[in-house]
Design a protein around this motif. Sequence first.
Motif, short mmCIF file in Angstrom:
data_model
loop_
_atom_site.label_atom_id
_atom_site.label_comp_id
_atom_site.label_asym_id
_atom_site.label_seq_id
_atom_site.Cartn_x
_atom_site.Cartn_y
_atom_site.Cartn_z
N GLY A 5 -0.58 1.11 1.04
CA GLY A 5 0.11 2.16 1.81
C GLY A 5 0.80 3.16 0.89
N LYS A 6 1.31 2.70 -0.26
CA LYS A 6 1.98 3.61 -1.19
C LYS A 6 1.02 4.68 -1.70
CE LYS A 6 4.64 2.11 -4.48
NZ LYS A 6 5.33 1.32 -5.51
N ALA A 7 -0.28 4.34 -1.75
CA ALA A 7 -1.27 5.31 -2.23
C ALA A 7 -1.81 6.14 -1.07
CB ALA A 7 -2.40 4.59 -2.95
N GLU A 8 -1.01 6.23 0.01
CA GLU A 8 -1.39 7.08 1.17
C GLU A 8 -2.77 6.72 1.72
OE1 GLU A 8 0.60 9.56 2.59
OE2 GLU A 8 2.20 8.94 1.26
N THR A 9 -3.09 5.44 1.67
CA THR A 9 -4.37 4.99 2.22
C THR A 9 -4.07 4.10 3.42
OG1 THR A 9 -5.24 5.00 -0.01
CG2 THR A 9 -6.48 3.75 1.61
N GLN A 10 -4.88 4.23 4.43
CA GLN A 10 -4.66 3.41 5.62
C GLN A 10 -4.98 1.96 5.33
OE1 GLN A 10 -5.81 4.07 9.62
NE2 GLN A 10 -6.59 6.07 9.04
N VAL A 11 -4.24 1.11 5.98
CA VAL A 11 -4.50 -0.31 5.79
C VAL A 11 -4.42 -1.01 7.13
CG1 VAL A 11 -2.11 -0.56 5.03
CG2 VAL A 11 -3.68 -2.37 4.56
N GLN A 12 -5.24 -1.98 7.31
CA GLN A 12 -5.22 -2.76 8.55
C GLN A 12 -5.13 -4.23 8.17
OE1 GLN A 12 -5.47 -1.67 11.93
NE2 GLN A 12 -4.97 -3.81 12.28
N LEU A 13 -4.01 -4.86 8.51
CA LEU A 13 -3.91 -6.30 8.27
C LEU A 13 -4.75 -7.01 9.32
CD1 LEU A 13 -0.15 -6.64 7.39
CD2 LEU A 13 -2.04 -7.41 5.97
N VAL A 14 -5.56 -7.95 8.88
CA VAL A 14 -6.45 -8.63 9.82
C VAL A 14 -6.16 -10.13 9.78
CG1 VAL A 14 -8.86 -9.08 10.43
CG2 VAL A 14 -8.24 -6.89 9.38
N ASP A 15 -5.66 -10.63 10.90
CA ASP A 15 -5.38 -12.06 11.00
C ASP A 15 -6.71 -12.77 11.28
OD1 ASP A 15 -4.44 -14.56 11.58
OD2 ASP A 15 -3.80 -14.04 13.60
N ILE A 16 -7.19 -13.50 10.28
CA ILE A 16 -8.54 -14.07 10.38
C ILE A 16 -8.65 -15.00 11.59
CG2 ILE A 16 -10.25 -15.56 9.23
CD1 ILE A 16 -9.38 -14.48 6.59
N GLN A 17 -7.61 -15.80 11.80
CA GLN A 17 -7.71 -16.77 12.89
C GLN A 17 -7.45 -16.18 14.25
OE1 GLN A 17 -4.92 -19.49 11.19
NE2 GLN A 17 -6.34 -21.18 11.42
N LEU B 186 -6.13 -0.03 -5.70
CA LEU B 186 -7.26 0.05 -4.78
C LEU B 186 -7.16 1.31 -3.91
CD1 LEU B 186 -9.73 -0.96 -3.27
CD2 LEU B 186 -8.29 -2.57 -2.04
N GLY B 187 -5.96 1.57 -3.41
CA GLY B 187 -5.75 2.78 -2.60
C GLY B 187 -6.09 4.03 -3.40
N GLN B 188 -5.69 4.04 -4.67
CA GLN B 188 -5.97 5.21 -5.52
C GLN B 188 -7.47 5.39 -5.73
OE1 GLN B 188 -3.50 4.13 -8.84
NE2 GLN B 188 -1.77 5.35 -8.14
N ILE B 189 -8.19 4.26 -5.90
CA ILE B 189 -9.65 4.36 -6.08
C ILE B 189 -10.27 5.05 -4.86
CG2 ILE B 189 -11.83 3.04 -6.19
CD1 ILE B 189 -10.36 0.83 -7.64
N LEU B 190 -9.82 4.61 -3.66
CA LEU B 190 -10.43 5.16 -2.45
C LEU B 190 -10.12 6.64 -2.25
CD1 LEU B 190 -9.99 2.35 0.21
CD2 LEU B 190 -11.94 2.84 -1.21
N ASN B 191 -8.95 7.05 -2.73
CA ASN B 191 -8.52 8.44 -2.50
C ASN B 191 -8.90 9.40 -3.60
OD1 ASN B 191 -7.41 8.32 -0.04
ND2 ASN B 191 -5.36 7.76 -0.76
N ARG B 192 -9.45 8.85 -4.70
CA ARG B 192 -9.63 9.66 -5.91
C ARG B 192 -10.37 10.98 -5.62
NH1 ARG B 192 -10.69 5.64 -10.40
NH2 ARG B 192 -12.66 5.43 -9.34
N LYS B 193 -11.53 10.84 -4.95
CA LYS B 193 -12.36 12.04 -4.72
C LYS B 193 -11.59 13.10 -3.93
CE LYS B 193 -17.27 11.16 -4.45
NZ LYS B 193 -18.17 10.50 -3.53
N GLU B 194 -10.96 12.67 -2.83
CA GLU B 194 -10.23 13.62 -1.98
C GLU B 194 -9.11 14.30 -2.76
OE1 GLU B 194 -11.42 10.95 -0.71
OE2 GLU B 194 -11.97 11.19 1.39
N ASN B 195 -8.42 13.52 -3.61
CA ASN B 195 -7.31 14.10 -4.36
C ASN B 195 -7.80 15.17 -5.33
OD1 ASN B 195 -5.54 12.55 -3.01
ND2 ASN B 195 -5.29 10.99 -4.62
#
Length: 591
Positions: A301-313, A413-422
């Motif tokens: 979230g700090k890298a301005e990337t969306q995150v979804q916590l997924v409860d496996i069970q 990880l967030g930074q990797i995903l946002n690199r291109k857009e930035n």
Amino acid sequence: MKINDSEKTARDPQGKARLSLQCNSIGEDTTTIRSLDWDRSRFDIEFGLRNGTTYNSFLIQGQKNALIDTSHQKFKADWLNELKKQIDPLLINYLIVSHTEPDHSGLIGDLLELNPNIEIHASKVAIKFLENQLHRSFKSQAVKSGDYLNLGTNKSTGIEHNIEFISAPNLHWPDTIFSFDHGTNILYTCDAFGMHYCSNDMYDLYPKNIESDFRFYYDCLMGPNSRSVIQALKRIGKLPSIETIAVGHGPILKNHLSLWLENYQKWSTQNNKGSKYVAVCYISQYGFCDQLSQAIAHGIGKAETQVQLVDIQGSDLQELSALIGEANAVVIPTWPSEPDADLQRSIGTILAALKKSQWVGAYDAYGKSDEPIDVVVNQLQSLGQKEAFQPLRVKKTPDGNIFQQFEEAGTDLGQILNRKENIIAIKNLDGELTKAMGRISGGLYVITASQKDGENKRRSAMIASWVSQASFEPPGLTVAVAKDRAIEALMQVGDRFVVNILKENNYQPLLRQFLKRFPPGADRFQGVEYFEDLAKGGPVLSDALAFLGCQVKQRLETSDHWIIYAVVEEGKVSDAEAKTAVHHRKVGSNY
Ligand SMILES: Cc1cc2nc3c(=O)[nH]c(=O)nc-3n(C[C@H](O)[C@H](O)[C@H](O)COP(=O)(O)O)c2cc1C
């Protein structure tokens, strides 16, 4: 009507932590028992609690009586005594469990000892968790959005207490349910809208005192679930006007409701801006999976990337498959080596839904019977995914340094995903404007911060040039810290840090050192000479021309940086003749 405002101090066995209780009316026929944990310094994830916390429970007395949540085990004797003063436990008909986290559910077993006939109302998942937790039979009723529990009319006030339930999964546990009393217009939200803040103030009297704690709590616990926050806000938006939000942590919200609600709406909508998201999977109530997943999610979230916590069970298989399949990156915990059939099916669903284009990372859950992380990583590698980060191994009970490592891995990880857009966004900036901005120059500094975490120290550092004096008396300065900086977690209101001022003609080695790409959790000071305890907030570098010891007073949010205003408490110059290193730039689109 004020019932009682007792201020008892119960020392813990070591005589250290201050614990007290506060009991008060918060509405007609409604009493809160607040367990005040003044010195709690660790909670979930990397929470360095600055202001302790509270665990709030509530008693509603209609024709029948209901308790909402209990307290933490450490308050057992005092809390049960206080409860008995308010009501004979045998007269409690219902216990509403907002969620099963131990700080609110820790005394359910003790309560049932006093009155085994209490009927528990909670979400279906919560009842399942409680069956595993309590090791005893109990009466229960699973409830969901739209269900009601009518306590009938209180004879003396004539008020009917009809409680409506609102499902609020993932805020912040998968089993969370809100309750709304139509008799008093009080909404009980437990973790949502809460904050870790302990004071004798029952209510949100002065927003200035608590807004940074409110925000920090949101960022750590709610931000990673911003989609669920928006869903919950929609649901509570349909209720008749809410007069009070009775939270499970911190002061009860009553005086500035629109401020708190609008903030949740704003922050959650901001979080939903980008289209890319990371699915961070966890297994609730298994090892440290819940907290570790939150640390990763907070970092993302700090890298301005969306995150979804997924409860496996807790997720149904179709939903799980869609959440994983549509994600841009997936983070997976180690799982028990002998999973039950349900969990096995869920893991199979996740592995089947993964796509080659996705980034995937694995982390240890540190449960008692974890499948070794290498087995998990091998399974992922055989599917051909890109590795998001080195497997996060945990070999001891997670401490602050481990949470820091997990958070930093998430940010990377967030930074990797946002690199291109930035890069595209920077290229699109107005050329003349950025050239003109580039004529703003600054000095060169290394900001350092360290914090004690039990026996350990968490510390970090960064090169900065956006530092400016901001007040004469008291002497103060601002530092602009990018939202995704690792050190940002150590620069909350009340924290201390050090500004190391670099020397003209002698800053290159320090620049090289602190601009390295550090792996998550790495010691950034390795090979650097510094004084550990010369200043209060962080290491003082031996090669610095001067240092300033600062304490954070305020944080102002901009689109991509936090402007941190701090009061300078101490400072020293090592070389009276030398000058500060100056940083000239060509463009304002870079530091
Ligand atoms: C000359 C220079 C000045 C910088 N000034 C700042 C600054 O004022 N604020 C900031 O957030 N980052 C600044 N940075 C960037 C960070 O220092 C750098 O990227 C950081 O050390 C990486 O740490 P991280 O892993 O926490 O992102 C500057 C970088 C350079 C090269």
